[in-house]
Design a protein around this motif. Structure first.
Motif, PDB file in Angstrom:
ATOM      1  N   CYS A  33       0.868  -1.162   0.000  1.00  0.00           N
ATOM      2  CA  CYS A  33       0.000   0.000   0.000  1.00  0.00           C
ATOM      3  C   CYS A  33       0.911   1.220   0.000  1.00  0.00           C
ATOM      4  CB  CYS A  33      -0.861  -0.001   1.258  1.00  0.00           C
ATOM      5  SG  CYS A  33      -1.954   1.400   1.401  1.00  0.00           S
ATOM      6  N   MET A  34       0.656   2.171  -0.859  1.00  0.00           N
ATOM      7  CA  MET A  34       1.446   3.391  -0.937  1.00  0.00           C
ATOM      8  C   MET A  34       0.623   4.552  -0.407  1.00  0.00           C
ATOM      9  SD  MET A  34       4.185   2.192  -2.228  1.00  0.00           S
ATOM     10  CE  MET A  34       5.056   3.713  -2.570  1.00  0.00           C
ATOM     11  N   GLY A  35       1.236   5.320   0.469  1.00  0.00           N
ATOM     12  CA  GLY A  35       0.486   6.393   1.097  1.00  0.00           C
ATOM     13  C   GLY A  35       1.204   7.731   1.050  1.00  0.00           C
ATOM     14  N   CYS A  96       5.973  10.427   1.294  1.00  0.00           N
ATOM     15  CA  CYS A  96       5.497   9.195   0.681  1.00  0.00           C
ATOM     16  C   CYS A  96       5.883   8.036   1.584  1.00  0.00           C
ATOM     17  CB  CYS A  96       6.137   9.042  -0.692  1.00  0.00           C
ATOM     18  SG  CYS A  96       5.682   7.549  -1.575  1.00  0.00           S
ATOM     19  N   ALA A  97       5.033   7.009   1.626  1.00  0.00           N
ATOM     20  CA  ALA A  97       5.302   5.870   2.495  1.00  0.00           C
ATOM     21  C   ALA A  97       4.806   4.587   1.857  1.00  0.00           C
ATOM     22  CB  ALA A  97       4.634   6.072   3.847  1.00  0.00           C
ATOM     23  N   ALA A  98       5.441   3.474   2.228  1.00  0.00           N
ATOM     24  CA  ALA A  98       5.036   2.149   1.742  1.00  0.00           C
ATOM     25  C   ALA A  98       4.749   1.258   2.942  1.00  0.00           C
ATOM     26  CB  ALA A  98       6.128   1.531   0.886  1.00  0.00           C
ATOM     27  N   GLY A  99       3.648   0.511   2.846  1.00  0.00           N
ATOM     28  CA  GLY A  99       3.279  -0.358   3.961  1.00  0.00           C
ATOM     29  C   GLY A  99       2.138  -1.264   3.593  1.00  0.00           C
ATOM     30  N   ASP A 111       1.019   1.888  10.047  1.00  0.00           N
ATOM     31  CA  ASP A 111       0.844   0.866   9.003  1.00  0.00           C
ATOM     32  C   ASP A 111       1.974   0.888   7.981  1.00  0.00           C
ATOM     33  OD1 ASP A 111      -2.657   1.632   9.074  1.00  0.00           O
ATOM     34  OD2 ASP A 111      -1.656  -0.095   9.981  1.00  0.00           O
ATOM     35  N   PHE A 112       2.823   1.916   8.032  1.00  0.00           N
ATOM     36  CA  PHE A 112       3.833   2.113   6.996  1.00  0.00           C
ATOM     37  C   PHE A 112       5.238   2.005   7.584  1.00  0.00           C
ATOM     38  CE2 PHE A 112       1.048   3.380   3.579  1.00  0.00           C
ATOM     39  CZ  PHE A 112      -0.108   3.707   4.264  1.00  0.00           C
ATOM     40  N   GLY A 113       6.103   1.220   6.910  1.00  0.00           N
ATOM     41  CA  GLY A 113       7.442   1.002   7.430  1.00  0.00           C
ATOM     42  C   GLY A 113       8.547   1.681   6.656  1.00  0.00           C
ATOM     43  N   SER A 114       8.252   2.144   5.442  1.00  0.00           N
ATOM     44  CA  SER A 114       9.269   2.804   4.628  1.00  0.00           C
ATOM     45  C   SER A 114       8.790   4.207   4.289  1.00  0.00           C
ATOM     46  CB  SER A 114       9.521   2.026   3.339  1.00  0.00           C
ATOM     47  OG  SER A 114      10.020   0.735   3.628  1.00  0.00           O
ATOM     48  N   TRP A 115       9.702   5.175   4.378  1.00  0.00           N
ATOM     49  CA  TRP A 115       9.350   6.580   4.190  1.00  0.00           C
ATOM     50  C   TRP A 115      10.344   7.269   3.267  1.00  0.00           C
ATOM     51  CZ3 TRP A 115       4.979   8.667   6.447  1.00  0.00           C
ATOM     52  CH2 TRP A 115       4.340   7.859   7.388  1.00  0.00           C
ATOM     53  N   GLY A 116       9.845   8.238   2.521  1.00  0.00           N
ATOM     54  CA  GLY A 116      10.709   9.095   1.743  1.00  0.00           C
ATOM     55  C   GLY A 116      11.219  10.250   2.581  1.00  0.00           C
ATOM     56  N   GLN A 117      11.991  11.112   1.951  1.00  0.00           N
ATOM     57  CA  GLN A 117      12.613  12.224   2.685  1.00  0.00           C
ATOM     58  C   GLN A 117      11.701  13.430   2.808  1.00  0.00           C
ATOM     59  OE1 GLN A 117      13.001  11.687  -0.498  1.00  0.00           O
ATOM     60  NE2 GLN A 117      12.841  13.711  -1.441  1.00  0.00           N
ATOM     61  N   GLY A 118      10.625  13.455   2.051  1.00  0.00           N
ATOM     62  CA  GLY A 118       9.655  14.539   2.135  1.00  0.00           C
ATOM     63  C   GLY A 118       9.891  15.629   1.100  1.00  0.00           C
ATOM     64  N   THR A 119       8.814  16.310   0.741  1.00  0.00           N
ATOM     65  CA  THR A 119       8.884  17.439  -0.181  1.00  0.00           C
ATOM     66  C   THR A 119       7.973  18.545   0.346  1.00  0.00           C
ATOM     67  OG1 THR A 119       8.682  18.123  -2.501  1.00  0.00           O
ATOM     68  CG2 THR A 119       7.048  16.548  -1.707  1.00  0.00           C
TER      69      THR A 119
END
Length: 125
Positions: A33-35, A96-99, A111-119
């Motif tokens: 799931c991408m959030g 952005c996040a993946a989970g 619910d999300f374990g991977s994150w981007g650096q943000g914009t």
């Protein structure tokens, strides 16, 4: 491990539009799931929108429903957040996040374990 890189933030006037992109790499995403989340200064990181990679099911926070649209490009492994009718209160760093999306409630940060650096998105009045 999933690597996520956001782009597309910037400065826009109220009522304007921006499209954020999140390029994913590192693992297959068929079960992900991408959030999108956002965090304003001094505030918590809050859920904005999510999309289930397998069937395209989408989730939205009430504050953005009808204005924001999340979508995905399977070939490019990229998720987009189209933001229309932007308001000053949309100003925040967008992540952005993946989970794993739940089935019977809105996604949460946990619910999300991977994150981007943000914009950064800044909406002027």
């Amino acid at each position: 491990q999933v690597q996520l890189v956001e782009s597309g933030g910037g400065l826009v006037q109220a009522g304007g539009s921006l499209r954020l992109s999140c390029a994913a790499s590192g693992r297959t995403f068929s079960n992900y799931c991408m959030g999108w989340f956002r965090q304003a200064p001094g505030a918590e990181r809050n859920f904005v929108a999510a999309i289930r990679w397998t069937d395209g099911s989408t989730y939205y926070a009430d504050s953005v429903k009808g204005r924001f649209t999340i979508s995905r490009d399977n070939f490019k492994n990229t998720v987009y957040l189209q933001m229309n009718s932007l308001k000053p209160e949309d100003t925040a760093i967008y992540y952005c996040a993946a989970g794993a999306c739940p089935r019977y409630r809105l996604p949460r940060k946990s619910d999300f374990g991977s994150w981007g650096q943000g914009t950064q998105v800044t909406v002027s009045s």
